[in-house]
Design a protein around this motif. Structure first.
Motif, short mmCIF file in Angstrom:
data_model
loop_
_atom_site.label_atom_id
_atom_site.label_comp_id
_atom_site.label_asym_id
_atom_site.label_seq_id
_atom_site.Cartn_x
_atom_site.Cartn_y
_atom_site.Cartn_z
N ARG A 1 0.81 -1.21 0.00
CA ARG A 1 0.00 0.00 0.00
C ARG A 1 0.85 1.27 0.00
O ARG A 1 0.31 2.38 0.02
CB ARG A 1 -0.91 0.02 1.24
CG ARG A 1 -1.94 -1.08 1.26
CD ARG A 1 -2.64 -1.16 2.62
NE ARG A 1 -3.32 0.08 2.97
CZ ARG A 1 -4.58 0.35 2.63
NH1 ARG A 1 -5.28 -0.51 1.92
NH2 ARG A 1 -5.14 1.49 2.99
N TYR A 2 2.16 1.13 -0.01
CA TYR A 2 3.03 2.30 0.08
C TYR A 2 4.07 2.27 -1.03
O TYR A 2 4.68 1.22 -1.31
CB TYR A 2 3.76 2.33 1.43
CG TYR A 2 2.85 2.41 2.62
CD1 TYR A 2 2.42 3.64 3.12
CD2 TYR A 2 2.40 1.25 3.25
CE1 TYR A 2 1.58 3.71 4.22
CE2 TYR A 2 1.55 1.32 4.35
CZ TYR A 2 1.14 2.55 4.83
OH TYR A 2 0.31 2.62 5.92
N TYR A 3 4.27 3.42 -1.65
CA TYR A 3 5.43 3.61 -2.53
C TYR A 3 6.62 3.95 -1.64
O TYR A 3 7.62 3.24 -1.62
CB TYR A 3 5.14 4.72 -3.54
CG TYR A 3 6.26 5.01 -4.50
CD1 TYR A 3 6.54 4.14 -5.55
CD2 TYR A 3 7.02 6.18 -4.38
CE1 TYR A 3 7.57 4.42 -6.44
CE2 TYR A 3 8.04 6.47 -5.27
CZ TYR A 3 8.31 5.58 -6.31
OH TYR A 3 9.33 5.88 -7.19
N SER A 4 6.50 5.01 -0.88
CA SER A 4 7.47 5.33 0.17
C SER A 4 6.90 6.45 1.02
O SER A 4 6.38 7.44 0.49
CB SER A 4 8.81 5.78 -0.42
OG SER A 4 9.67 6.27 0.61
N HIS B 1 0.79 5.17 -1.19
CA HIS B 1 1.19 6.47 -0.64
C HIS B 1 2.63 6.84 -1.01
O HIS B 1 3.54 6.02 -0.90
CB HIS B 1 1.10 6.44 0.89
CG HIS B 1 -0.26 6.09 1.42
ND1 HIS B 1 -1.35 6.92 1.28
CD2 HIS B 1 -0.71 5.00 2.09
CE1 HIS B 1 -2.41 6.36 1.84
NE2 HIS B 1 -2.05 5.19 2.33
N ALA B 2 2.80 8.09 -1.42
CA ALA B 2 4.13 8.66 -1.64
C ALA B 2 4.18 9.96 -0.85
O ALA B 2 3.53 10.94 -1.22
CB ALA B 2 4.39 8.90 -3.12
N ALA B 3 4.90 9.95 0.25
CA ALA B 3 4.90 11.09 1.16
C ALA B 3 6.32 11.61 1.38
O ALA B 3 7.29 10.84 1.37
CB ALA B 3 4.29 10.71 2.51
N ARG C 1 -2.17 4.78 -8.67
CA ARG C 1 -3.42 4.05 -8.47
C ARG C 1 -4.41 4.95 -7.75
O ARG C 1 -4.05 5.78 -6.92
CB ARG C 1 -3.18 2.75 -7.70
CG ARG C 1 -2.72 2.94 -6.28
CD ARG C 1 -2.36 1.63 -5.59
NE ARG C 1 -3.53 0.80 -5.34
CZ ARG C 1 -3.49 -0.34 -4.64
NH1 ARG C 1 -2.33 -0.76 -4.15
NH2 ARG C 1 -4.58 -1.04 -4.43
N SER C 2 -5.69 4.79 -8.09
CA SER C 2 -6.72 5.68 -7.55
C SER C 2 -7.48 5.09 -6.37
O SER C 2 -8.15 5.82 -5.64
CB SER C 2 -7.72 6.06 -8.65
OG SER C 2 -8.25 4.91 -9.27
N ASP C 3 -7.37 3.77 -6.16
CA ASP C 3 -8.14 3.16 -5.07
C ASP C 3 -7.45 3.30 -3.73
O ASP C 3 -8.11 3.31 -2.68
CB ASP C 3 -8.41 1.68 -5.38
CG ASP C 3 -7.13 0.87 -5.54
OD1 ASP C 3 -6.12 1.43 -6.02
OD2 ASP C 3 -7.14 -0.33 -5.19
N VAL C 4 -6.14 3.41 -3.71
CA VAL C 4 -5.35 3.54 -2.48
C VAL C 4 -4.20 4.50 -2.74
O VAL C 4 -3.59 4.47 -3.81
CB VAL C 4 -4.77 2.17 -2.04
CG1 VAL C 4 -3.78 2.35 -0.91
CG2 VAL C 4 -5.89 1.22 -1.61
N GLY C 5 -3.92 5.34 -1.77
CA GLY C 5 -2.71 6.15 -1.85
C GLY C 5 -2.95 7.62 -2.05
O GLY C 5 -3.91 8.04 -2.70
N VAL C 6 -2.06 8.41 -1.45
CA VAL C 6 -2.07 9.86 -1.60
C VAL C 6 -0.64 10.35 -1.80
O VAL C 6 0.33 9.68 -1.43
CB VAL C 6 -2.68 10.58 -0.38
CG1 VAL C 6 -4.13 10.22 -0.21
CG2 VAL C 6 -1.89 10.27 0.90
#
Length: 242
Positions: A58-61, A110-112, A128-133
């Motif tokens: 669920r995470y990019y970084s 998520h990429a934060a 992706r549009s279903d998970v992540g900001v």
């Protein structure tokens, strides 16, 4: 840490974290792994090469490894650990900006903070549009923005309003909104579909078989302010061909 797969002329770099870290925090080991892998990719580049970066879960970084920094024996030592990560990520940003091939960030989640910075160092950002900001939390955390972060965001986000929302207000940007803001190239409904779309784009770009050094020089000349802060020399684009 990260892994590297090669499919023909395509390089697929996957963030795998360190010690089971599913948020792919950018601690010293992961940053060193990224830099060495990008150096290998640059050395193996040929006309038609393309890089895709992604991650599992669920995470990019989620950015720098603040947990590791806070484990230091004092506040001053923690600040030194954070500064060391800031310093060591700068060559990674420089390597991406000078890589002799097109680059695509396939955001699986998520990429934060520094993870967001890592994403926008690529030429294309798919999400992706279903998970992540996308999220720059520095204003919420009370942390200053490193100079090369600021330069890269100024270079890649040209709208003052969007810049204010992302950097000064710390808004959490979902994929569809990222497309509207001009930060994200396209939104997709799952991690699998964002990787598939990135592969299609990579294959399309690969068929152009651009000369890598020329491609890298053009990229750097498009973002001179960021490259100046990253200590990347620029070459003139106008040359005589005989």
């Amino acid at each position: 840490m990260c892994s590297l797969e090669k499919r023909g002329t395509l390089f697929i770099l996957t963030l795998t974290g360190a010690d089971g870290d599913d948020q792919h925090r950018l601690g010293p080991q992961v940053i060193a792994s990224l830099l060495s892998t990008l150096s290998r990719i640059a050395a193996e580049a040929i006309p038609g090469s393309v890089l895709i970066t992604t991650a599992h879960g669920r995470y990019y970084s989620t950015g720098f490894d603040l947990i590791w920094a806070r484990k230091a024996e004092s506040g001053a030592a923690a600040a030194n650990r954070l500064q060391s990560m800031v310093n060591s990520l700068k060559p990674v940003a420089a390597a991406l900006m000078s890589l002799p091939m097109p680059t695509i960030a396939a955001l699986n989640g998520h990429a934060a903070a520094a993870g967001f910075l890592l994403a926008i160092c690529h030429d294309y950002v798919l999400m992706r549009s279903d998970v992540g900001v996308l999220y720059m939390p520095e204003v919420d955390l009370g942390l200053p923005l490193p100079d090369y972060f600021a330069a890269m965001f100024r270079s890649k986000i040209r709208s003052p309003t969007v810049m204010r929302e992302v950097v000064m207000s710390g808004v959490k940007v979902k994929a569809a909104e990222g497309v509207r803001m001009g930060i994200v190239d396209s939104a997709h409904d799952s991690a699998e579909s964002v990787v598939e779309a990135s592969m299609r784009l990579a294959e399309k770009l690969s068929r152009r078989k651009w000369v890598g050094d020329v491609y890298a020089d053009i990229r750097k000349n498009l973002y001179p302010d960021a490259c100046a802060v990253l200590d990347l020399p620029l070459k003139p684009l106008l040359v005589s061909k005989i």
